[in-house]
Design a protein around this motif. Structure first.
Motif, PDB file in Angstrom:
ATOM      1  N   GLU A   1       1.376  -1.367  -0.083  1.00 34.80           N
ATOM      2  CA  GLU A   1       0.326   0.172   0.260  1.00 34.80           C
ATOM      3  C   GLU A   1       1.121   0.913  -0.210  1.00 34.80           C
ATOM      4  O   GLU A   1       0.535   2.120  -0.623  1.00 34.80           O
ATOM      5  CB  GLU A   1      -0.959  -0.212   1.068  1.00 34.80           C
ATOM      6  CG  GLU A   1      -2.355  -0.620   1.268  1.00 34.80           C
ATOM      7  CD  GLU A   1      -3.208  -0.355   2.131  1.00 34.80           C
ATOM      8  OE1 GLU A   1      -3.140   0.108   2.904  1.00 34.80           O
ATOM      9  OE2 GLU A   1      -4.132  -1.990   2.467  1.00 34.80           O
ATOM     10  N   ASP A   2       2.186   1.316   0.617  1.00 31.08           N
ATOM     11  CA  ASP A   2       2.862   2.254   1.243  1.00 31.08           C
ATOM     12  C   ASP A   2       3.613   2.751  -0.702  1.00 31.08           C
ATOM     13  O   ASP A   2       4.875   3.410  -0.419  1.00 31.08           O
ATOM     14  CB  ASP A   2       4.009   2.043   1.442  1.00 31.08           C
ATOM     15  CG  ASP A   2       4.981   0.848   2.032  1.00 31.08           C
ATOM     16  OD1 ASP A   2       4.798   0.551   0.799  1.00 31.08           O
ATOM     17  OD2 ASP A   2       5.573   0.911   2.560  1.00 31.08           O
TER      18      ASP A   2
ATOM     19  N   ARG B   1      12.323  10.030   0.094  1.00 31.90           N
ATOM     20  CA  ARG B   1      11.506   8.813   1.420  1.00 31.90           C
ATOM     21  C   ARG B   1      13.063   8.548   2.289  1.00 31.90           C
ATOM     22  O   ARG B   1      13.640   7.448   0.918  1.00 31.90           O
ATOM     23  CB  ARG B   1      10.677   8.175   0.842  1.00 31.90           C
ATOM     24  CG  ARG B   1      11.060   7.112   0.143  1.00 31.90           C
ATOM     25  CD  ARG B   1       9.925   6.294  -0.691  1.00 31.90           C
ATOM     26  NE  ARG B   1      10.179   5.406  -1.628  1.00 31.90           N
ATOM     27  CZ  ARG B   1      10.811   4.339  -1.249  1.00 31.90           C
ATOM     28  NH1 ARG B   1      10.935   3.576   0.452  1.00 31.90           N
ATOM     29  NH2 ARG B   1      11.228   3.164  -2.503  1.00 31.90           N
TER      30      ARG B   1
END
Length: 621
Positions: free
Chosen positions: A214-215, A561
């Motif tokens: 999902e990330d 990130r």
């Protein structure tokens, strides 16, 4: 007589028509009816750049030694011809036969730099080959990619039928033999790809499925075909003295980027710089036999008429017989007016002594690569250079007559502080100061110190592959800090500073570590008109931003990130010889500023010692 693919009217109205006519000295002509395989070898850049690439010359020579194969060359058409070919529907053609690329059995594309990726699509498009591998038929060539960028193939996965992971001298013969067998059997396109997937080092992306969490990170990367391996092992030439090497390199009609004979003296590097992908993926270090090099140099210079020969290596100073090969070249060719070029030398008395024998020190400049301005930062990246090494080397160079020095640095390295940034200017000033410490009557006028900084891009299989990049504006801010620091130095009149384009850096970062999802960005950017992105005059950052927006892909996800140590990377299915546990250990050493000895001093257990039948430097394990 061979008919050119371009008529006279076109040739007279484009820049440098010699880029497209072929028939250069040592180019290979064969009867296409007498061969079983036709291979178009492509470097997706303008002719002058592509003709300077050693890898293409090696493969061109190796393939054409086969009686059953004719390898020809193709490069990206320059902007002027690209426009004409689209308007007049002229298909992209090879230089030797001038035949359309689409008629060939293979199109091999060398992937040297991420910012050439749109040119890959240009080559496919102009050739009339469907961009997506899934849309190709038996009427299309098999498209295979090779080169350093295959250590993360995923941004290009849907555009290639297969990738060759490793050194080209190893399994191409096996692949070509498999093709002949497949062709005789009259099987499907998929069945040849299945045969190829059985060969060590060949990766067929359509035989793998990727799922995502999902990330947005990768959840799994698994084969979907029984012929595909879970891990693709990089293929390595164990003995570089037994591989083929071009004795008759093709000589261009026009001046190219590196217009000289190239003698590769060794492959691999012992140094272990943590930012350097090549230093990891080309392990173990494998030198070429000195007698082989001497005979090769004689043949190349005789067969080309080149007036310069360069000794190619990631770290030439580490070649044990460097002095012997340089002395041989001087004794054999210096009276014939042949210049000797020695890139990738370290800053020490031995290297300077060698360079002084082959360079006019009053005209030439020396290039040093401290990479970072402070010792703390050099320890982080494991550069293996102290400030004393740099200043002593520069001092010896100045005393030997040199007055021009180029210094290469990186900005944006992990853990970088303002002191590290300003340290670039401080170190450059110390180098200049070292020159002015020489008595005035022994100097040759003023010195010129030119410092350049690129912005760090984390690359797969380097210990810094986990590093976080910076926003574009931050890179520009950091370059401004360095520039201001240069203005404040005592010897500022002897100093110059320039830096790389920040916009290119952030895009390079996306494609260096991107997954399959960024392939649609690449395709959209090409649709918007992006080609020759490595050239400042044609690079259009606004179009790239539009491509990201149109496709809904977030650039920051790939660049900004934090990456956890257990994250599955898009390249984790490749076994490059260096283990992931070693890379993690080196990443942790970087964060702690610990220095790892080079391979000659002490083996660090990277995993390459027994990989591919090779051994580490001087046989150490």
């Amino acid at each position: 007589m061979r008919k050119l693919a371009l008529d006279d009217d076109i040739l007279l109205n484009i820049e440098k028509p010699a880029r497209y006519i072929g028939h250069e000295v040592n180019s290979v002509m064969k009867d296409k009816k007498a061969v079983d395989i036709r291979f178009a070898m492509c470097f997706p850049e303008v002719y002058e750049v592509g003709m300077s690439h050693l890898g293409i010359q090696i493969l061109y020579d190796m393939f054409n030694r086969r009686e059953d194969t004719w390898c020809e060359r193709v490069y990206s058409p320059w902007i002027d011809l690209d426009k004409i070919m689209r308007e007049k529907h002229i298909p992209l053609f090879t230089l030797e036969s001038q035949d359309p690329v689409k008629e060939f059995d293979f199109l091999g594309i060398t992937l040297q730099f991420e910012m050439c990726y749109t040119n890959v699509l240009q080559v496919l498009d102009l050739s009339g080959i469907p961009l997506h591998s899934e849309d190709r038929t038996l009427e299309d060539p098999f498209v295979i990619g090779g080169g350093p960028c295959v250590y993360n193939t995923e941004p290009l996965a849907e555009f290639f039928d297969m990738f060759y992971i490793g050194e080209g001298e190893v399994v191409y013969d096996e692949l070509l033999e498999a093709y002949k067998k497949w062709k005789r059997a009259g099987k499907s396109r998929k069945e040849f790809l299945e045969m190829a997937a059985e060969i060590e080092g060949i990766y067929v992306p359509s035989f793998y499925d990727v799922t995502y969490k999902e990330d947005g990170t990768i959840e799994s990367f698994l084969p979907n075909n029984p012929h595909a391996k879970e891990k693709i092992k990089r293929v390595v030439a164990a003995d570089m003295s037994q591989t083929t090497y071009p004795l008759k390199p093709v000589v261009p009609f026009i001046k190219v980027t590196q217009d000289r004979a190239v003698l590769e003296i060794q492959r691999g590097c012992i140094r272990g710089c943590r930012f350097c992908q090549a230093g990891m993926v080309y392990r173990p270090t494998r030198p070429r036999d000195i007698n082989m090099l001497k005979e090769t140099a004689r043949a190349m210079l005789k067969n080309t008429g080149h007036e310069e020969i360069t000794l190619s290596s990631l770290s030439s100073s580490d070649y044990n017989e460097l002095e012997e090969i340089v002395t041989f070249l001087i004794d054999e060719f210096h009276t014939q007016g042949v210049n000797i070029s020695l890139p990738s030398l370290r800053i020490d008395a031995f290297s300077l002594d060698v360079m002084s024998k082959v360079q006019d020190v009053r005209k030439s400049s020396l290039t040093f690569a401290p990479e970072a301005g402070t010792q703390r930062m050099r320890n982080v990246i494991n550069k293996g250079l102290t400030e004393d090494d740099i200043l002593n080397g520069a001092g010896q160079a100045f005393e030997g007559g040199w007055t021009k020095v180029k210094l290469y640095f990186m900005l944006g390295l992990p853990t970088e502080t303002q002191e590290d940034m300003e340290g670039i200017a401080v170190l450059a000033d110390k180098v200049a100061r070292r020159y002015y410490e020489i008595p005035k009557d022994q100097r040759n006028g003023k010195c010129q110190i030119t410092a350049s900084s690129s912005f760090f891009v984390p690359k797969p299989f380097s210990p810094l592959q986990w590093a976080t990049m910076q926003p574009m504006e931050e890179y520009i801010r950091r370059a401004g800090i360095v520039q201001e620091a240069f203005r404040n130095q005592l010897n500022r009149k002897s100093l110059r500073y320039n830096w790389h384009t920040a916009e290119v850096t952030v895009l390079e970062g996306v494609f260096a570590r991107g997954d399959r999802k960024v392939g649609k960005v690449l395709e959209e950017a090409y649709r918007l008109g992006c080609i020759y992105d490595a050239w400042d005059e044609y690079f259009d950052y606004d179009k790239w931003l539009q491509a990201f927006e149109n496709t809904g892909v977030d650039m920051d996800f790939y660049n900004l990130r934090k990456r956890e140590l257990d994250e599955i990377f898009p390249w984790d299915f490749i076994n490059c010889g260096v283990t992931k546990s070693f890379l993690i250990r080196e990443w942790k050493n970087a964060m702690e500023g610990n220095v790892t000895p080079n391979c000659r001093a002490k083996c660090s257990g990277c995993g390459a010692a027994s990989y591919g039948g090779g051994v580490c430097f001087e046989g150490k394990n």
